[in-house]
Design a protein around this motif. Structure first.
Motif, PDB file in Angstrom:
ATOM      1  N   ASN A  90     -44.400  24.536 -10.576  1.00  0.00           N
ATOM      2  CA  ASN A  90     -43.196  24.171 -11.317  1.00  0.00           C
ATOM      3  C   ASN A  90     -42.501  22.980 -10.682  1.00  0.00           C
ATOM      4  N   ASP A  91     -41.881  22.167 -11.539  1.00  0.00           N
ATOM      5  CA  ASP A  91     -40.982  21.129 -11.061  1.00  0.00           C
ATOM      6  C   ASP A  91     -39.641  21.781 -10.744  1.00  0.00           C
ATOM      7  N   HIS A 114     -38.308  23.911 -14.101  1.00  0.00           N
ATOM      8  CA  HIS A 114     -38.723  23.356 -15.382  1.00  0.00           C
ATOM      9  C   HIS A 114     -40.010  24.032 -15.839  1.00  0.00           C
ATOM     10  N   TYR A 115     -40.021  24.570 -17.053  1.00  0.00           N
ATOM     11  CA  TYR A 115     -41.178  25.196 -17.679  1.00  0.00           C
ATOM     12  C   TYR A 115     -41.508  24.406 -18.941  1.00  0.00           C
ATOM     13  N   GLY A 116     -42.419  23.449 -18.850  1.00  0.00           N
ATOM     14  CA  GLY A 116     -42.733  22.633 -20.014  1.00  0.00           C
ATOM     15  C   GLY A 116     -41.496  21.884 -20.470  1.00  0.00           C
ATOM     16  N   GLN A 117     -41.042  22.178 -21.699  1.00  0.00           N
ATOM     17  CA  GLN A 117     -39.849  21.518 -22.237  1.00  0.00           C
ATOM     18  C   GLN A 117     -38.561  22.284 -21.938  1.00  0.00           C
ATOM     19  N   SER A 118     -38.700  23.441 -21.275  1.00  0.00           N
ATOM     20  CA  SER A 118     -37.530  24.281 -21.000  1.00  0.00           C
ATOM     21  C   SER A 118     -37.178  24.256 -19.521  1.00  0.00           C
ATOM     22  N   SER A 119     -35.938  24.636 -19.214  1.00  0.00           N
ATOM     23  CA  SER A 119     -35.465  24.709 -17.836  1.00  0.00           C
ATOM     24  C   SER A 119     -34.557  25.921 -17.689  1.00  0.00           C
TER      25      SER A 119
END
Length: 212
Positions: free
Chosen positions: A173-174, A186-191
């Motif tokens: 994960n970022d 950050h999970y793909g387009q979600s945070s």
């Protein structure tokens, strides 16, 4: 005028070596590549499975495979083909091994939140020449498109991509740090925002190598 013979070369006869063959070699290959079955060599080297059986029945020495193994892992050809010396002379004894020309790291694949062990990964340490990191603190992780090099000593999340564990399940994960020990994952387009104590940082990704 006679040609200068001061630097005349002398041809020396080189006697043939008594090379190992058959299972004496394939057993060593299995050891180096950390596999249990002889036939797994066929998958690793992309050769027909019957080829390995032929090596065994004819006591054949697979020279090209030996050279490929040497170039990929740094294993000594003298040890592999002549049973002389050590498999990895001058290496550090550890999960992570270093020679002057090869860096060998423990290598994993992430499946369903768990690490699966793969054969050790070897590559040129020049890739990390700008990073003042102890190689013994590194690990490699395979994804579908890249191989990630992870610094296990960098486990304080500030900003970047990390291998983390949440409820004993791992993911990449970022992360961005916020005040009061809060983090944004950050999970793909979600945070989402979570407390630092809610996750465990395994290490930070310092290098990404695209698969060819």
């Amino acid at each position: 005028m006679k040609p200068n013979s001061t630097h005349k070369s002398h041809v020396t006869t080189l006697s043939p070596y008594q090379y190992l063959g058959g299972k004496a070699v394939t057993s060593k290959l299995c050891s180096v590549l950390d596999i249990d079955e002889y036939q797994d060599l066929a998958d690793i080297f992309n050769i027909p499975r019957g080829t390995v059986s032929t090596w065994h029945s004819r006591e054949t020495t697979p020279f090209e495979i030996a050279i490929r193994s040497h170039l990929a892992t740094g294993v000594s050809l003298r040890w592999l083909l002549l049973n002389e010396g050590e498999a990895f002379p001058h290496m550090v004894t550890s999960d992570t091994e270093v020679t002057s020309s090869v860096l060998t790291l423990p290598y994993y694949q992430l499946k369903s939140g768990r690490l699966t062990t793969l054969p050790a990964l070897s590559f040129d340490p020049i890739l990390l020449k700008q990073a003042a990191i102890d190689p013994l603190l590194l690990m490699a992780l395979q994804t579908s498109t890249t191989t990630l090099i992870i610094d296990k000593s960098d486990n304080l999340p500030i900003s970047g991509s990390y291998l983390i564990s949440i409820d004993n399940l791992m993911s990449i994960n970022d992360i961005q740090r916020l005040p009061a020990n809060q983090l944004v994952l950050h999970y793909g387009q979600s945070s989402i925002a979570i407390a630092q104590d809610d996750i465990k940082i395994i290490g930070k990704i310092i290098l990404s190598i695209d698969h060819v």
